[in-house]
Design an enzyme around this catalytic site. Structure first.
Site, mmCIF file in Angstrom:
data_model
loop_
_atom_site.group_PDB
_atom_site.id
_atom_site.type_symbol
_atom_site.label_atom_id
_atom_site.label_comp_id
_atom_site.label_asym_id
_atom_site.label_seq_id
_atom_site.Cartn_x
_atom_site.Cartn_y
_atom_site.Cartn_z
ATOM 1 N N TRP A 93 36.222 10.125 -29.095
ATOM 2 C CA TRP A 93 36.745 9.820 -27.722
ATOM 3 C C TRP A 93 36.571 8.195 -27.437
ATOM 4 O O TRP A 93 36.342 7.663 -28.418
ATOM 5 C CB TRP A 93 35.403 10.380 -26.702
ATOM 6 C CG TRP A 93 35.969 10.564 -25.518
ATOM 7 C CD1 TRP A 93 35.483 9.665 -24.321
ATOM 8 C CD2 TRP A 93 36.723 11.335 -24.707
ATOM 9 N NE1 TRP A 93 36.072 10.140 -23.119
ATOM 10 C CE2 TRP A 93 36.905 10.990 -23.438
ATOM 11 C CE3 TRP A 93 37.775 12.412 -25.136
ATOM 12 C CZ2 TRP A 93 37.588 12.010 -22.420
ATOM 13 C CZ3 TRP A 93 38.230 13.251 -24.448
ATOM 14 C CH2 TRP A 93 38.347 12.885 -23.087
ATOM 15 N N ASP B 239 36.685 0.795 -19.559
ATOM 16 C CA ASP B 239 36.459 0.804 -18.456
ATOM 17 C C ASP B 239 36.152 2.196 -17.740
ATOM 18 O O ASP B 239 35.769 3.395 -18.354
ATOM 19 C CB ASP B 239 37.346 0.053 -17.257
ATOM 20 C CG ASP B 239 38.703 0.903 -17.468
ATOM 21 O OD1 ASP B 239 38.911 1.928 -18.142
ATOM 22 O OD2 ASP B 239 40.030 0.394 -16.869
ATOM 23 N N GLU C 264 38.297 4.678 -18.999
ATOM 24 C CA GLU C 264 38.437 4.780 -20.542
ATOM 25 C C GLU C 264 39.673 4.181 -21.100
ATOM 26 O O GLU C 264 40.374 4.634 -21.986
ATOM 27 C CB GLU C 264 38.046 6.461 -21.141
ATOM 28 C CG GLU C 264 37.014 6.904 -20.435
ATOM 29 C CD GLU C 264 36.663 8.322 -20.462
ATOM 30 O OE1 GLU C 264 37.355 8.964 -20.726
ATOM 31 O OE2 GLU C 264 35.027 8.717 -20.816
ATOM 32 N N GLU D 265 40.576 16.832 -9.742
ATOM 33 C CA GLU D 265 40.309 15.227 -10.115
ATOM 34 C C GLU D 265 41.195 14.728 -9.173
ATOM 35 O O GLU D 265 41.047 13.590 -8.666
ATOM 36 C CB GLU D 265 40.413 15.066 -11.490
ATOM 37 C CG GLU D 265 40.247 13.614 -11.789
ATOM 38 C CD GLU D 265 40.374 13.718 -13.450
ATOM 39 O OE1 GLU D 265 39.492 13.259 -14.147
ATOM 40 O OE2 GLU D 265 41.226 14.092 -13.973
#
Length: 390
Positions: A133, A183, A186, A342
């Protein structure tokens, strides 16, 4: 939260609601948001980012979870929030030696390799996970310090319950705050992001004031927070407003968090006023808020959690009409089952990029627990939550 009273017996209308707004659907969505969050909470206490989305399923973030827990805490479900904070404390305690290595290296003037820093997301059981990730990120660690201190104060919980995790998190943040990292979104690992610095400031100031740390840690927290604020004011302001990262003039939808809830700036500070105005001008369309102008993720749609964040700030600044617009916009994006996504594909900034993300990861994350948590926060700011449980 502003004081409220029913406009009429059992009307469900806070006194602060705009004229003609029955608010029944808004109240019901608050109930549904609590249900969505708690029914998906893992037995470990973790809040999965999204129980269905391919890239988020089975993982929890400190960042998402801290805001989700704040919404749940405001709703009055102290036990659910307690379990989340228990989970984080366990995650941190299990990595105590790793954190101490980072602290020792920083004290010796050495920089720990990025792969040895704490990860950004964890499995619901608290493991690191095996899928690569975008590590590392520090914002969530500051957010958790703020969230746990705020929750404990609200519900009268003894913070000693989480002292071990708080001390480790404090030590990690104080040692790592100055480093560039990914951030909130990502991205841009090479930058020092103002929203990340704001979250670290908020966490350190909240935990320093909570009385749970020893004198030495309290002093370090306050000193570090002061250094963070000075850096932001020196290098993270352009055109009178906060910027996406140090040295740019761009804005980001996460920047209002530096004002509310993290308190790096007072609500009426001229830089805060200019920041709200810049975010609204560049990123707000009809109550929905984009992340940043160059966003291509799923075509660069409007994010519900950012609409709630700007609404939260506007409510704190007395701009209640605008705050209600954000709340109603969020509610209008709910599915027939009352689930909040989202983002939504309205007013896309880069529509030509949407299909590539649909092909890669499938439909947009729905439900996103962070969206539901932020809805509860804004609903509370506008006086709706007392109507939910009365």
């Amino acid at each position: 939260m502003p004081p409220t009273s029913p406009a009429g017996e059992d009307s469900g209308v806070p006194a602060s609601a705009p004229a003609g707004d029955t608010s029944a659907d808004l109240v019901e969505l608050a109930r549904r948001s609590h249900q969505v969050i708690t029914e998906h909470q893992h037995p470990s206490g973790a809040y999965p980012a999204s129980p269905t989305f391919s890239a988020y399923r089975g993982f929890a973030w400190f960042r998402d979870g801290s805001f989700t827990a704040e919404g749940i805490s405001r709703y009055g479900d102290a036990e659910s929030a307690n379990r989340f904070h228990d989970w984080i404390c366990g995650v941190l305690s299990a990595r105590g030696e790793q954190i101490r290595e980072v602290v020792q290296a920083t004290a010796a003037g050495e920089e720990t390799p990025m792969e040895r820093m704490l990860p950004t997301r964890f499995t619901l059981d608290g493991d690191d996970g095996s899928v690569p990730w975008w590590d590392f990120q520090t914002d969530g660690y500051g957010m958790w310090l703020w969230a746990v201190a705020t929750h404990a104060k609200r519900h009268g919980v003894d913070l000693s319950r989480w002292r071990a995790g708080i001390e480790l998190c404090h030590d990690y943040v104080v040692s790592a705050w100055h480093r560039p990292c990914y951030d909130w979104w990502e991205e841009n690992v090479e930058q020092r992001h103002v929203s990340t610095l704001g979250a670290l400031y908020g966490g350190l100031t909240a935990i320093a004031a909570a009385g749970v740390l020893d004198d030495e840690r309290t002093s370090r927290a306050a000193q570090t927070a002061g250094e963070i604020r000075k850096l932001v004011l020196d290098e993270g302001v352009s055109g009178g407003h906060l910027t996406k990262w140090l040295g740019t003039d761009a804005v980001d939808g996460s920047l209002p968090a530096c004002i509310v809830p993290f308190g790096l700036l007072d609500v009426d500070d001229p830089i805060a006023v200019a920041t709200r105005a810049a975010v609204a001008r560049d990123l707000d369309v009809d109550g929905g808020v984009h992340r940043f102008r160059a966003d291509v993720f799923y075509g660069g749609g409007q994010w519900l959690l950012l609409a709630a964040l700007l609404g939260w700030n506007r409510a704190a600044a007395g701009e209640t009409g605008a705050a209600w617009q954000h709340l109603r916009w969020i509610a209008a994006q709910a599915t027939d089952d009352g689930e909040l996504p989202e983002q939504v594909p309205d007013h896309l900034l880069a529509p030509e990029h949407r299909q590539e993300w649909l092909d890669r990861w499938g439909p947009v994350a729905t439900p996103l627990l962070w969206s539901h948590g932020m809805y509860l926060i804004l609903a509370d700011e506008l006086g709706l939550l007392p109507e939910v449980t009365r």
